[in-house]
Write an enzyme that holds these catalytic residues in place. Structure first.
Site, PDB file in Angstrom:
ATOM      1  N   ARG A  23       0.732  -0.952  -0.052  1.00 43.73           N
ATOM      2  CA  ARG A  23      -0.591  -0.026  -0.614  1.00 43.73           C
ATOM      3  C   ARG A  23       0.515   1.072  -0.205  1.00 43.73           C
ATOM      4  O   ARG A  23       0.640   2.048  -0.693  1.00 43.73           O
ATOM      5  CB  ARG A  23      -1.329   0.114   1.093  1.00 43.73           C
ATOM      6  CG  ARG A  23      -1.384   1.442   2.093  1.00 43.73           C
ATOM      7  CD  ARG A  23      -2.812   0.789   2.619  1.00 43.73           C
ATOM      8  NE  ARG A  23      -3.429   0.290   2.291  1.00 43.73           N
ATOM      9  CZ  ARG A  23      -4.213  -0.710   3.198  1.00 43.73           C
ATOM     10  NH1 ARG A  23      -3.801   0.109   4.885  1.00 43.73           N
ATOM     11  NH2 ARG A  23      -5.021  -1.327   2.769  1.00 43.73           N
ATOM     12  N   TYR A  24       1.639   1.648   0.696  1.00 39.57           N
ATOM     13  CA  TYR A  24       2.908   2.732   0.546  1.00 39.57           C
ATOM     14  C   TYR A  24       3.603   2.142   0.021  1.00 39.57           C
ATOM     15  O   TYR A  24       4.480   1.108  -0.542  1.00 39.57           O
ATOM     16  CB  TYR A  24       3.261   2.353   3.006  1.00 39.57           C
ATOM     17  CG  TYR A  24       2.048   2.575   3.632  1.00 39.57           C
ATOM     18  CD1 TYR A  24       1.227   4.536   3.212  1.00 39.57           C
ATOM     19  CD2 TYR A  24       1.534   1.953   4.050  1.00 39.57           C
ATOM     20  CE1 TYR A  24       0.665   4.068   4.804  1.00 39.57           C
ATOM     21  CE2 TYR A  24       0.410   2.382   5.003  1.00 39.57           C
ATOM     22  CZ  TYR A  24       0.489   2.845   5.213  1.00 39.57           C
ATOM     23  OH  TYR A  24      -1.027   3.163   6.143  1.00 39.57           O
ATOM     24  N   ARG A  67       6.864  -0.075   1.531  1.00 38.54           N
ATOM     25  CA  ARG A  67       6.881  -1.539   3.133  1.00 38.54           C
ATOM     26  C   ARG A  67       5.655  -1.823   2.486  1.00 38.54           C
ATOM     27  O   ARG A  67       4.945  -1.183   2.131  1.00 38.54           O
ATOM     28  CB  ARG A  67       6.850  -1.223   4.180  1.00 38.54           C
ATOM     29  CG  ARG A  67       5.728   0.094   4.107  1.00 38.54           C
ATOM     30  CD  ARG A  67       6.386   1.058   5.542  1.00 38.54           C
ATOM     31  NE  ARG A  67       5.256   2.202   6.258  1.00 38.54           N
ATOM     32  CZ  ARG A  67       4.797   3.483   6.111  1.00 38.54           C
ATOM     33  NH1 ARG A  67       5.220   3.097   5.262  1.00 38.54           N
ATOM     34  NH2 ARG A  67       3.821   4.137   6.215  1.00 38.54           N
ATOM     35  N   LYS A 107      -3.312   4.570   6.990  1.00 47.72           N
ATOM     36  CA  LYS A 107      -3.988   4.847   8.670  1.00 47.72           C
ATOM     37  C   LYS A 107      -3.229   6.250   8.662  1.00 47.72           C
ATOM     38  O   LYS A 107      -1.786   7.433   7.892  1.00 47.72           O
ATOM     39  CB  LYS A 107      -2.886   4.280   9.502  1.00 47.72           C
ATOM     40  CG  LYS A 107      -2.872   2.716   9.438  1.00 47.72           C
ATOM     41  CD  LYS A 107      -2.301   1.757  10.869  1.00 47.72           C
ATOM     42  CE  LYS A 107      -1.415   1.035  10.076  1.00 47.72           C
ATOM     43  NZ  LYS A 107      -1.667   0.332   9.569  1.00 47.72           N
ATOM     44  N   CYS A 157      -8.923 -13.807  17.339  1.00 45.70           N
ATOM     45  CA  CYS A 157     -10.166 -12.412  18.255  1.00 45.70           C
ATOM     46  C   CYS A 157     -11.107 -12.732  17.633  1.00 45.70           C
ATOM     47  O   CYS A 157     -11.553 -12.330  15.718  1.00 45.70           O
ATOM     48  CB  CYS A 157      -8.881 -11.375  17.943  1.00 45.70           C
ATOM     49  SG  CYS A 157      -7.206 -11.958  18.305  1.00 45.70           S
ATOM     50  N   CYS A 215     -11.824  -9.551  14.580  1.00 45.34           N
ATOM     51  CA  CYS A 215     -10.012  -9.656  14.025  1.00 45.34           C
ATOM     52  C   CYS A 215     -10.960  -8.837  12.455  1.00 45.34           C
ATOM     53  O   CYS A 215     -11.321  -9.215  11.728  1.00 45.34           O
ATOM     54  CB  CYS A 215      -9.813 -11.179  13.600  1.00 45.34           C
ATOM     55  SG  CYS A 215      -7.901 -10.805  12.318  1.00 45.34           S
ATOM     56  N   ASP A 254      -7.747   3.345   9.847  1.00 45.72           N
ATOM     57  CA  ASP A 254      -7.371   3.650   8.556  1.00 45.72           C
ATOM     58  C   ASP A 254      -8.318   3.184   7.757  1.00 45.72           C
ATOM     59  O   ASP A 254      -9.592   3.129   8.135  1.00 45.72           O
ATOM     60  CB  ASP A 254      -7.181   1.997   8.993  1.00 45.72           C
ATOM     61  CG  ASP A 254      -5.714   1.508   7.749  1.00 45.72           C
ATOM     62  OD1 ASP A 254      -5.595   1.799   6.828  1.00 45.72           O
ATOM     63  OD2 ASP A 254      -5.250   0.273   8.692  1.00 45.72           O
ATOM     64  N   CYS A 256      -3.552 -18.393  13.739  1.00 49.74           N
ATOM     65  CA  CYS A 256      -3.567 -17.741  15.397  1.00 49.74           C
ATOM     66  C   CYS A 256      -3.563 -18.476  16.882  1.00 49.74           C
ATOM     67  O   CYS A 256      -4.476 -19.870  16.192  1.00 49.74           O
ATOM     68  CB  CYS A 256      -4.501 -16.783  15.182  1.00 49.74           C
ATOM     69  SG  CYS A 256      -4.533 -15.868  14.153  1.00 49.74           S
ATOM     70  N   ASP A 280     -11.498  -1.401  12.270  1.00 54.42           N
ATOM     71  CA  ASP A 280     -11.499  -1.906  10.852  1.00 54.42           C
ATOM     72  C   ASP A 280     -13.154  -2.023  10.822  1.00 54.42           C
ATOM     73  O   ASP A 280     -13.788  -2.674  11.700  1.00 54.42           O
ATOM     74  CB  ASP A 280     -11.083  -2.503   9.978  1.00 54.42           C
ATOM     75  CG  ASP A 280      -9.288  -1.641  10.606  1.00 54.42           C
ATOM     76  OD1 ASP A 280      -9.698  -0.350   9.832  1.00 54.42           O
ATOM     77  OD2 ASP A 280      -8.841  -2.274  10.787  1.00 54.42           O
ATOM     78  N   ARG A 336      -8.873  -9.027   9.945  1.00 50.59           N
ATOM     79  CA  ARG A 336      -8.813 -10.378   8.966  1.00 50.59           C
ATOM     80  C   ARG A 336      -9.412 -11.869   8.706  1.00 50.59           C
ATOM     81  O   ARG A 336      -8.917 -12.954   8.049  1.00 50.59           O
ATOM     82  CB  ARG A 336      -6.820 -10.607   8.608  1.00 50.59           C
ATOM     83  CG  ARG A 336      -6.293  -9.495   7.735  1.00 50.59           C
ATOM     84  CD  ARG A 336      -5.279  -9.567   7.742  1.00 50.59           C
ATOM     85  NE  ARG A 336      -4.001  -8.794   7.087  1.00 50.59           N
ATOM     86  CZ  ARG A 336      -3.451  -8.483   7.628  1.00 50.59           C
ATOM     87  NH1 ARG A 336      -2.670  -8.706   8.642  1.00 50.59           N
ATOM     88  NH2 ARG A 336      -2.827  -6.944   7.794  1.00 50.59           N
TER      89      ARG A 336
HETATM   90  C1  LIG Z   1      -0.138  -0.322   8.768  1.00 52.28           C
HETATM   91  C2  LIG Z   1       0.308  -0.803   7.608  1.00 52.28           C
HETATM   92  C3  LIG Z   1       1.857  -0.412   6.945  1.00 52.28           C
HETATM   93  C4  LIG Z   1       2.460  -0.611   8.618  1.00 52.28           C
HETATM   94  O1  LIG Z   1       2.247   1.317   8.971  1.00 52.28           O
HETATM   95  P1  LIG Z   1       3.137   1.620   9.630  1.00 52.28           P
HETATM   96  O2  LIG Z   1       2.474   3.098   9.877  1.00 52.28           O
HETATM   97  O3  LIG Z   1       4.979   1.715   9.559  1.00 52.28           O
HETATM   98  O4  LIG Z   1       3.414   1.304  10.830  1.00 52.28           O
HETATM   99  C5  LIG Z   1       2.214  -0.820   6.094  1.00 52.28           C
HETATM  100  N1  LIG Z   1       1.835  -1.647   4.988  1.00 52.28           N
HETATM  101  C6  LIG Z   1      -0.456  -1.778   5.739  1.00 52.28           C
HETATM  102  C7  LIG Z   1      -0.716  -2.191   4.548  1.00 52.28           C
HETATM  103  C8  LIG Z   1      -0.950  -1.949   7.219  1.00 52.28           C
HETATM  104  O5  LIG Z   1      -1.894  -1.445   6.941  1.00 52.28           O
HETATM  105  S1  SF4 Z   2      -6.105 -10.098  16.060  1.00 53.72           S
HETATM  106 FE1  SF4 Z   2      -6.158 -11.738  14.395  1.00 53.72          FE
HETATM  107  S2  SF4 Z   2      -4.930 -11.944  13.061  1.00 53.72           S
HETATM  108 FE2  SF4 Z   2      -4.628 -10.797  14.618  1.00 53.72          FE
HETATM  109  S3  SF4 Z   2      -4.079 -12.615  16.374  1.00 53.72           S
HETATM  110 FE3  SF4 Z   2      -5.596 -12.040  16.627  1.00 53.72          FE
HETATM  111  S4  SF4 Z   2      -7.626 -13.418  15.310  1.00 53.72           S
HETATM  112 FE4  SF4 Z   2      -4.850 -13.530  15.047  1.00 53.72          FE
END
Ligand SMILES: *Cc1c(COP(=O)(O)O)cnc(C)c1O
Ligand code: SF4
Length: 355
Positions: free
Chosen positions: A98-99, A102, A322, A115, A118, A315, A111, A278, A120
């Site tokens: 995305r960025y 990174r 973010k 959670c 979550c 986000d 996991c 989110d 995801r």
């Molecule tokens: C949160 C996130 C990051 C890391 O963000 P930082 O602000 O550098 O900690 C990188 N990629 C994605 C897709 C994210 O959601």
């Molecule tokens: S938030 Fe989602 S990915 Fe993170 S530990 Fe919990 S279940 Fe696993």
């Protein structure tokens, strides 16, 4: 007794004794079996014996994070499974770019505890989401994109893999010369601290500069076990951060959040982000208003050590990234002076003098 050595269960055995079916859950906690079954049919449950042991009362903050709630399958708001557009922003499966500099590299869909909130939910616990082939594709993508200097190894939880597999993945990332830092995102120090062993910490040392962001949401998650796990990682020279999620009924008051942040510093974990949750399908019952988060930030800044004041992040839907939400301190911008309030609410005049 001081010198008695108890044989501690191996983390894999603990994980293997997790509560995963509605029948098991009903035999341990007072829940509605049919409702639990309906939820589990859509989103898997896993509550390992360690995390289960932290529950003190029905619906307490630990229970809420771990025990399925029928609200997960209501969908009044017609929310998306992927509101942050992680899938469209994945050039290869399980790698989110995305960025500019990174990426998030998802190397596990497992996991130690699933959670309930979550972000995801669409992926965790689902078989064959992560395979050797997706990991190879991710590594090739990082290799061929020289702009990537920071790799966030995430999931699921990377520490659900064996030491050998983790080491193999990290070796492959470290072999890429343009990668400067590696971050691991793991909730294991909180949800299954027995997974953090001397061997694991020793192995990770070989991959510096390495950072770990963990994930605690409530002061009662900070126990002798989780404290030992975080200290072991910190002793391996790994700076530890925490990404907390603001959750209704779990940590959405200034008192609870302040206590959590202060306790994290005691186990050498620096609060990094508080995430506004989110807008993911099946998690609406955890959502507070952003005003709640701003109020919490206002009652942290100035009232306690700056070290335990993280940034409060939201986000943006659609993959916008973010952004920090910050309480308003500048009351008015006049031509010659600004009116600024301090943490106690007193107003100060700040003269604008330019050199
Ligand atoms: C949160 C996130 C990051 C890391 O963000 P930082 O602000 O550098 O900690 C990188 N990629 C994605 C897709 C994210 O959601
Ligand atoms: S938030 Fe989602 S990915 Fe993170 S530990 Fe919990 S279940 Fe696993």
């Amino acid at each position: 007794m001081f010198n008695q050595k108890k044989a501690l269960p191996h983390w894999n055995d603990l994980l293997g004794s997790s509560v995963v079916t509605a029948d098991q859950l009903e035999s341990l906690l007072s829940v509605n079996r049919e409702e639990a079954q309906q939820v589990i049919d859509r989103y898997p449950m896993r509550i390992n014996p360690y995390y289960l042991s932290l529950i003190r009362a029905p619906n307490d903050p630990i229970w809420k994070q771990a025990v399925p709630d029928i609200a997960e399958i209501y969908d009044h708001h017609r929310l998306s499974d992927d509101p942050l557009s992680e899938e469209p922003q994945s050039p290869v499966p399980n790698l989110i770019h995305r960025y500019p500099d990174r990426v998030v590299f998802l190397v596990s869909a497992q996991c130690a505890m699933f959670c309930r909130y979550c972000m995801r939910k669409r992926k965790v616990g689902v078989p064959f989401v992560v395979t050797d082939e997706t990991i190879r594709q991710g590594l090739r993508y990082i290799q061929s994109h020289k702009e990537i200097r920071d790799v966030i190894v995430s999931g699921g939880d990377p520490f659900l893999l064996s030491d050998e597999v983790i080491s193999d993945i990290l070796k492959n990332i470290r072999a890429i010369s343009h990668v400067e830092i590696i971050r691991i995102h793991t909730r294991v120090p909180c949800t299954l601290p027995q997974r953090i062993t001397r061997e694991l910490a020793e192995m990770l040392k070989a991959f510096h500069p390495m950072y770990i962001n963990t994930h605690f949401n409530h002061p009662s998650e900070i126990t002798p076990e989780s404290s030992a796990a975080c200290n072991m990682l910190a002793d391996a020279g790994i700076p530890m951060g925490c990404q907390t999620v603001l959750l209704k009924g779990v940590n959405d008051t200034p008192e609870v959040m302040k206590q959590l942040m202060q306790k994290l510093l005691m186990i050498r974990v620096k609060p990094y982000y508080i995430h506004h949750p989110d807008l993911v399908r099946g998690t609406m019952h955890f959502h507070p208003s952003p005003e709640t988060g701003l109020k919490i930030m206002d009652e942290l800044r100035g009232h306690t050590s700056g070290l335990c004041v993280p940034q409060y992040m939201i986000d943006l839907p659609g993959g916008g990234g973010k952004i920090p939400l910050i309480p308003e301190y500048v009351i008015e911008k006049k031509k010659k002076k600004w009116l600024i309030r301090n943490y106690e609410g007193k107003i100060f005049e700040y003269p604008l003098v330019e050199g």
